[in-house]
Structure formats: C-alpha cells, structure tokens
Design a protein around this motif. Structure first.
Motif, PDB file in Angstrom:
ATOM      1  N   TYR A   1       0.756  -1.263   0.005  1.00 56.77           N
ATOM      2  CA  TYR A   1       0.061   0.030   0.436  1.00 56.77           C
ATOM      3  C   TYR A   1       0.673   1.208  -0.258  1.00 56.77           C
ATOM      4  O   TYR A   1       1.438   1.219   1.039  1.00 56.77           O
ATOM      5  CB  TYR A   1      -0.725   0.274   1.196  1.00 56.77           C
ATOM      6  CG  TYR A   1      -1.560  -0.531   0.986  1.00 56.77           C
ATOM      7  CD1 TYR A   1      -2.235  -2.156   0.093  1.00 56.77           C
ATOM      8  CD2 TYR A   1      -3.022  -0.616   2.390  1.00 56.77           C
ATOM      9  CE1 TYR A   1      -2.967  -2.531   0.715  1.00 56.77           C
ATOM     10  CE2 TYR A   1      -3.749  -1.241   2.434  1.00 56.77           C
ATOM     11  CZ  TYR A   1      -4.030  -3.126   1.094  1.00 56.77           C
ATOM     12  OH  TYR A   1      -5.227  -3.590   1.048  1.00 56.77           O
TER      13      TYR A   1
ATOM     14  N   PRO B   1      -2.295   6.095   1.798  1.00 54.54           N
ATOM     15  CA  PRO B   1      -4.203   6.095   1.470  1.00 54.54           C
ATOM     16  C   PRO B   1      -4.769   6.539   0.473  1.00 54.54           C
ATOM     17  O   PRO B   1      -4.928   7.559   0.136  1.00 54.54           O
ATOM     18  CB  PRO B   1      -3.968   6.887   3.996  1.00 54.54           C
ATOM     19  CG  PRO B   1      -2.626   8.178   2.706  1.00 54.54           C
ATOM     20  CD  PRO B   1      -1.881   7.703   2.293  1.00 54.54           C
TER      21      PRO B   1
ATOM     22  N   GLN C   1      -9.452   6.350   3.515  1.00 58.19           N
ATOM     23  CA  GLN C   1      -8.713   6.118   5.083  1.00 58.19           C
ATOM     24  C   GLN C   1      -7.640   7.299   5.287  1.00 58.19           C
ATOM     25  O   GLN C   1      -7.799   7.890   6.631  1.00 58.19           O
ATOM     26  CB  GLN C   1      -7.428   5.058   4.273  1.00 58.19           C
ATOM     27  CG  GLN C   1      -8.319   3.675   3.861  1.00 58.19           C
ATOM     28  CD  GLN C   1      -6.890   2.781   2.866  1.00 58.19           C
ATOM     29  OE1 GLN C   1      -6.113   3.506   2.304  1.00 58.19           O
ATOM     30  NE2 GLN C   1      -7.862   1.739   2.242  1.00 58.19           N
TER      31      GLN C   1
ATOM     32  N   GLN D   1     -18.054   2.541  -0.195  1.00 53.74           N
ATOM     33  CA  GLN D   1     -18.618   1.881  -1.267  1.00 53.74           C
ATOM     34  C   GLN D   1     -17.234   0.537  -0.656  1.00 53.74           C
ATOM     35  O   GLN D   1     -15.979   0.719  -0.873  1.00 53.74           O
ATOM     36  CB  GLN D   1     -19.687   1.842  -2.077  1.00 53.74           C
ATOM     37  CG  GLN D   1     -18.425   2.352  -3.385  1.00 53.74           C
ATOM     38  CD  GLN D   1     -19.781   3.141  -4.221  1.00 53.74           C
ATOM     39  OE1 GLN D   1     -20.835   3.384  -3.968  1.00 53.74           O
ATOM     40  NE2 GLN D   1     -19.040   3.321  -5.395  1.00 53.74           N
TER      41      GLN D   1
ATOM     42  N   GLY E   1     -11.700   1.210  -0.317  1.00 54.94           N
ATOM     43  CA  GLY E   1     -10.192   1.003   0.589  1.00 54.94           C
ATOM     44  C   GLY E   1     -10.694   1.369   1.791  1.00 54.94           C
ATOM     45  O   GLY E   1     -10.078   1.184   3.616  1.00 54.94           O
TER      46      GLY E   1
ATOM     47  N   THR F   1     -12.244  -0.783   4.449  1.00 54.42           N
ATOM     48  CA  THR F   1     -11.604  -2.207   5.554  1.00 54.42           C
ATOM     49  C   THR F   1     -10.804  -1.902   6.380  1.00 54.42           C
ATOM     50  O   THR F   1     -10.276  -1.983   7.274  1.00 54.42           O
ATOM     51  CB  THR F   1     -11.002  -3.033   4.755  1.00 54.42           C
ATOM     52  OG1 THR F   1     -12.634  -3.523   3.555  1.00 54.42           O
ATOM     53  CG2 THR F   1     -11.343  -4.828   5.852  1.00 54.42           C
TER      54      THR F   1
ATOM     55  N   ARG G   1     -18.385  -7.749  -7.376  1.00 51.96           N
ATOM     56  CA  ARG G   1     -18.962  -6.632  -5.903  1.00 51.96           C
ATOM     57  C   ARG G   1     -18.469  -5.337  -6.082  1.00 51.96           C
ATOM     58  O   ARG G   1     -18.867  -4.479  -5.693  1.00 51.96           O
ATOM     59  CB  ARG G   1     -18.277  -7.242  -4.947  1.00 51.96           C
ATOM     60  CG  ARG G   1     -16.605  -7.458  -4.491  1.00 51.96           C
ATOM     61  CD  ARG G   1     -16.090  -8.399  -3.601  1.00 51.96           C
ATOM     62  NE  ARG G   1     -14.625  -7.987  -4.280  1.00 51.96           N
ATOM     63  CZ  ARG G   1     -14.492  -6.796  -3.325  1.00 51.96           C
ATOM     64  NH1 ARG G   1     -15.299  -5.761  -2.258  1.00 51.96           N
ATOM     65  NH2 ARG G   1     -13.013  -6.764  -2.954  1.00 51.96           N
TER      66      ARG G   1
HETATM   67  P1  AMP Z   1     -12.322  -2.214   0.365  1.00 57.98           P
HETATM   68  O1  AMP Z   1     -12.886  -0.829  -0.521  1.00 57.98           O
HETATM   69  O2  AMP Z   1     -11.618  -2.538   1.821  1.00 57.98           O
HETATM   70  O3  AMP Z   1     -13.161  -3.717  -0.246  1.00 57.98           O
HETATM   71  O4  AMP Z   1     -10.551  -2.574  -0.369  1.00 57.98           O
HETATM   72  C1  AMP Z   1     -10.883  -2.959  -1.965  1.00 57.98           C
HETATM   73  C2  AMP Z   1      -8.979  -3.112  -2.188  1.00 57.98           C
HETATM   74  O5  AMP Z   1      -7.887  -2.091  -1.757  1.00 57.98           O
HETATM   75  C3  AMP Z   1      -8.507  -4.455  -1.315  1.00 57.98           C
HETATM   76  O6  AMP Z   1      -8.321  -5.384  -1.741  1.00 57.98           O
HETATM   77  C4  AMP Z   1      -7.762  -3.663  -0.645  1.00 57.98           C
HETATM   78  O7  AMP Z   1      -6.648  -4.077   0.208  1.00 57.98           O
HETATM   79  C5  AMP Z   1      -7.090  -2.719  -1.746  1.00 57.98           C
HETATM   80  N1  AMP Z   1      -6.611  -1.323  -0.728  1.00 57.98           N
HETATM   81  C6  AMP Z   1      -7.285  -0.637   0.368  1.00 57.98           C
HETATM   82  N2  AMP Z   1      -6.406   0.263   0.494  1.00 57.98           N
HETATM   83  C7  AMP Z   1      -5.575   0.172   0.314  1.00 57.98           C
HETATM   84  C8  AMP Z   1      -3.904   0.976  -0.517  1.00 57.98           C
HETATM   85  N3  AMP Z   1      -3.833   2.031   0.372  1.00 57.98           N
HETATM   86  N4  AMP Z   1      -3.616   0.914  -1.128  1.00 57.98           N
HETATM   87  C9  AMP Z   1      -3.682  -0.051  -2.045  1.00 57.98           C
HETATM   88  N5  AMP Z   1      -4.396  -0.721  -2.195  1.00 57.98           N
HETATM   89  C10 AMP Z   1      -5.923  -0.998  -0.688  1.00 57.98           C
END
Ligand code: AMP
Length: 597
Positions: free
Chosen positions: A26, A29, A33, A51, A55, A57, A353
C-alpha cells in the motif's frame, strides 16, 4: 486523487502497521482512509459513507488494530458484516495487516458454519470477531461470546444489513454491548433507518463522505469488462491484442507489488512493459516515462500516485486493471489518454462486487460506460491474421523479391509441391513463436472465415456451456456450420483409436495434436481421448461415429507441416503410451461429448 495526504505516516499509525503496509504494497492512503484513520485513532465515533472498493476495510481495520492488546485474549473489536463472504474477506484483510503482530487473532463467525468449530475457536480467544448479525446474536445469547472487553464496534455495509433484513439483529447487538466503546458505521447510502440507528447508538459521530466528483471526459471511449471466468491477465492481453487503435497503454493497479508482478507477466508474454511506482526515484521514473514516449516501452503499469501528471500523447489506452477508489481517481486515470487531440480508450475491469462503484463512476462522469464483450480466441486469431496479411502485402509492394521468388521456385520443384504449399510453410516459419492461431480449448475458425461466426459460442471458457441436441450424446460438427447437417448421435462411451503420421521426430507435442484435431474436426478438446506419442507416428482416441466430412478434414490436416493421414489404428503400437493425457472429473470419458458449435 482527492486527498492531500500522501503518506500513511501522516495519519498517526504505529511503526509496526506502517511497516506492514509498506510490505503489502500500500503506497498511499485512499481518500476514505486518509480521512477516517485520524478520526478513529482519536477515539471518535464515525459515520463513513463509502462503498466497497474505496479501501474502507483498512480505514476502520487499521485504527481498531492499534487498540488491540494482544496479551488480552478476549474480543476487543467486533465487526458486523451483512454476508459471510464479506466477513471472511474482512477477517482476511485484518489477518494480512496483522502480519507483524505476533499472537494477533481474528475470527470470522457466520451462519452455516458448525457451532462446534466456532465454539472451540471462540474459547481459544480471538481479539477481533468479524461476524454476520444472526450468528453473533446467537453467540451472545448463548453467552459463548463475551464482549466485556470490547473497545470498537464496526457496522460494515450497514445499508446492506438493512436491505437483507438484519437491522433488528444489529440493534439487538448494539443494545447488548457494553456502553463504553467506539462505534464506526459504514454505509454506501444513508437510508432513514440507518440514520436513526446512527443517531441512537453513536455518540457525537464525525461524518465522512467521499464526495463524488463530476467531470466530463468526452473524447474518451469508456468500456468495462465484468471480471468472470477468465483471469484478468488473460483478458487484458486478449483485449489489448484486438484493440484497433492500440499504441501505448497505462495500466492502473492498486499496489506497488502488483505493478511489478504485472509488468513481469506482460514481459513474459512479449510486451514491452515496465512498472511505475513510488519506489522509483525521480530519475528512474523519468526514464520510464521517456521510454514510453519514445516507444521503447508500450505499457506502463502504475499506481495512482506514480502516474500523476504523466503526459504522453501516444497513450491510446488506459486500463483500470483494479477499479479506482473513487470517481476522482477514475477521472484522473483516464485523463492520461485522449491527449493532444487523439482518441482515447478507457477500459475498466469490474469484479461483480464492484458494480456499485461502476454505477457511481457513471453517475459522476455523467457518461455511460458500455460493457465490453471479451474478444474470443477467434477474434484474436482474425486480428493476427489480418496484421500478418498486411505485413505480407507491404513486402509484396516493396522491392527485392526476385531472389526469394527464385528460391521458392526451387523449393517447389525440389519438393514436388506447389508454390502455395511453400508459401504456407514459410508463413508457418514466420510466426516466430507467436502463432497466428492461439492454442487452447475453444475452436478457432480458419484464418479467413467464410461466415460471420466470429464470436463462437465456445470461444471463452466462461461462456462455454453444454449445447447438445438430443441430450448428452456426442456429435461431430463440421465447419463452416451447415444447418442441414444431419446429427449423428453415437452411444456415449465408444472411442476409436486412430493413427496419425506425425510423432516426436516431427517435433510434435500432444497439444499440437489436440489443437489440430479440435480445430479441424470441430471436436472440443476435452472429448479427445488418450494420445500416444511415438517417434514416427502417434495414436489418438476419438469418439466413435465420426462423420465423413470430419474424417476427410482430418485426413488433409497437417501438423507442423506434415500431413497426418488419419486412419483407424489396426496394429498395436509397441511400447506404452508416450504422451498420455490425463483426465479428471468432467474430462473423463464417462462424459464424452462433442462440441456442437
Ligand atoms: P475495500 O474497499 O476495503 O474492499 O478495499 C478494496 C481493495 O483495495 C482491497 O483489495 C484492498 O487490499 C485494497 N486497498 C485498500 N487500501 C489500499 C491502499 N491504500 N493501497 C492499495 N490498495 C489498497
């Protein structure tokens, strides 16, 4: 990107987590985030409107992990999710963020899983529970889940929980958790009932919303492919190969690691590709961009940050290999193409999704993004053949052919064949490791199709479904299709062994035989039986009842330029089967079928 925060280090996270984020690639952010992490670290309750794909999560997981005391083997955080899939996914994300936190334990619990297992796991002591509302409620009622040490409660995809009828369970859980804890509620939308829950159970929450940018991106053709069946990498190479105006591409992925991995894989497939990520210093970055400009590179795989400001007019395509976090990032990304008055193409890969994100992007850009039909193998072959013909035409139009024409005449005379056959042999040689026809399971039409069936129904793995007339009975098919062709059912199970005049000494491999037979006789490869590869000849088992046309086609078929002269195998070959194909389940002969294309 929307956020001014470029670094996780600015958000107040511990060195351990910062190290982990760097390790998992990563780079920077995401907007949600950047905004949520400091608020949650400060201990506030929070409403996050975001949604999947933004990122979110990590936006709630990282701060809650900072609060976990690994020495206390009790649930200190509870995350409620609407589905078991999401519970597992979130638990996996937490586990990956915990790679430098020895002893950290996260447990997904959901309906459908055995209670015995869950009870054992709960008794062992997990620090974070990720669960669906019903099952969490059950455990709370049975007192097998104790939330006395709870510090953080997260409601993930609250509107989905409402939609799926879990809101009463959620409220019950909120009623039965100790007063003192932080609560974060994430929801893509904010229906009245969710707002009411937030008002009732959250204390002075901060509200964070990722604003949707509106922008027009008029000169760019925008399409999306819904990821299914085929691997993204295979889809990508197929798409790039048939795209008409392809010159250079920038491919966006989420992580630094992915930039490097994808660049390696594309290089292995013959593309001039390089990674562009935050690990490159300014000089290296400029070098990559210079190479893209000059044509030394055709593809750059980049993260959002690394690609900022790139202005290379020959970028004809932007591929969103991983969907962006927000619409602004999308607009930013696709703005790398369609520059200097040229046409631009933006291709977006969307996992099922992530469909919501696609719709959000469409709304924000006020432009529809059209679905893209994945090119079939036949499409790719046709494109390769068209390009090949073009090259040949160019050479024919040039000079200096006399010397070679003479050689062709000599070969024709010496080999007692026509010039056409010599030309065919030369064309075969000219493929140089990149065959005009791509091997594989689905049939590829001949180079110059005599009808318009470009999109074979069997052209893609994901599209393939049984198309049999008369139940499961296998049939041969001829090519091109003739509607009046009588169907010739044969009893399932009968295989006939044939002999062909090509073997190891001709450089033939099992896959060559499978490919040739599949293409020429219209038999789907999985219905081709055992293949015995010998020195001078080979044997192949084919379903019984081969119609005359298919048999004739196979008699004329050549593999590596050698006529195979297919005929029933009378004699027993010496030795064992050399290149036996192994079959399993679906592919076993119990289910032999012929493709009806
Ligand atoms: P989410 O919206 O939480 O389901 O995240 C979607 C995808 O983005 C997941 O595969 C995470 O691993 C990836 N992800 C989340 N934050 C970052 C970040 N800061 N840099 C790169 N990938 C990320």
């Amino acid at each position: 990107m929307t956020t001014a925060v470029d670094s996780f280090a600015d958000l107040g996270l511990s060195n351990t987590l910062l190290k982990t984020l760097a390790e998992i690639g990563y780079e920077t952010p995401s907007p949600i985030q950047a905004q949520c992490i400091p608020v949650l670290l400060d201990g506030h309750d929070l409403i996050g409107m975001a949604q999947t794909g933004t990122g979110k999560t990590a936006a709630f997981a990282l701060p809650l992990m900072e609060q976990i005391d690994v020495k206390v083997a009790k649930p200190q955080a509870l995350i409620l999710t609407p589905t078991r899939e999401l519970a597992i996914q979130v638990a996996e994300a937490l586990q990956s963020y915990a790679k430098n936190l020895p002893g950290f334990h996260v447990l997904p619990i959901y309906g459908g899983q055995s209670y015995t297992i869950q009870l054992k796991q709960l008794a062992r002591g997990a620090h974070v529970i990720v669960g669906t509302p019903g099952r969490v409620m059950d455990h709370l009622e049975r007192k097998t889940l104790n939330l006395d040490s709870l510090k953080t409660l997260v409601l993930d995809e609250a509107d989905e929980m409402l939609r799926m009828g879990f809101i009463d369970d959620v409220e019950w859980i909120l009623e039965h958790t100790p007063e003192q804890h932080q609560t974060a509620l994430f929801s893509a939308t904010m229906p009245e009932q969710i707002r009411r829950v937030a008002q009732k159970y959250l204390v002075d929450p901060r509200e964070i919303k990722i604003k949707a940018a509106t922008a027009t991106v008029a000169a760019i053709r925008q399409v999306y492919w819904q990821v299914s069946g085929l691997h993204k990498l295979d889809a990508l190479t197929r798409i790039l190969e048939v795209e008409d105006e392809f010159d250079a591409a920038i491919i966006f992925v989420r992580t630094k690691t992915a930039t490097v991995e994808l660049a390696d894989k594309l290089n292995a497939r013959g593309y001039a590709a390089a990674a562009l990520n935050g690990d490159l210093n300014q000089q290296m970055r400029e070098r990559v961009i210079e190479q893209l400009k000059s044509g030394a590179l055709d593809i750059v795989i980049a993260t959002d940050v690394a690609a900022r400001g790139i202005d290379v007019p020959r970028i004809s395509h932007v591929v969103n290999y991983d969907i962006p976090y927000d619409t602004e990032a999308y607009v930013h990304r696709i703005g790398r193409t369609g520059r200097a008055g040229r046409n631009g193409h933006a291709i977006l890969f969307v996992a099922p999704r992530e469909i919501r994100m696609l719709r959000t992007i469409e709304r924000a850009t006020r432009q529809p993004i059209a679905p893209l039909t994945l090119p079939s193998r036949a499409d790719v072959t046709n494109k390769r053949v068209a390009d090949f013909k073009e090259k040949v035409a160019e050479v024919l139009g040039g000079e200096g052919l006399d010397f070679f024409a003479n050689i062709v005449s000599q070969i024709a005379e010496e080999q007692n064949v026509g010039a056409e056959e010599v030309a065919a042999a030369l064309a075969l040689m000219a493929q140089e490791g990149k065959p005009l026809q791509i091997a594989g399971e689905d049939p590829v039409p001949r180079p110059a199709p005599r009808d318009d069936r470009h999109a074979s129904p069997f052209s893609d793995r994901e599209q393939r479904k049984p198309r049999f007339e008369g139940g499961d009975r296998p049939r041969f098919d001829d090519r091109p299709r003739r509607e009046d062709r009588p169907s010739r059912p044969v009893p399932a199970g009968d295989m006939v062994r044939y002999r062909i005049d090509v073997g190891r000494e001709h450089g033939v491999e099992v896959r060559d035989i499978v490919g040739a037979i599949a293409n020429e006789a219209g038999i789907e490869s999985r219905f081709i039986g055992r293949i015995g590869l010998y020195e001078e000849s080979s044997t192949v088992e084919l379903p019984a009842g081969m119609p005359g046309e298919a048999a004739n086609a196979l008699k004329r078929t050549r593999i590596r330029g050698v006529p195979i002269n297919l005929r029933p195998d009378e004699g027993r070959p010496g030795g064992s089967f050399g290149g036996e194909r192994k079959f399993d389940g679906e592919r076993s002969f119990k289910k032999k079928k012929f493709a009806d294309r």
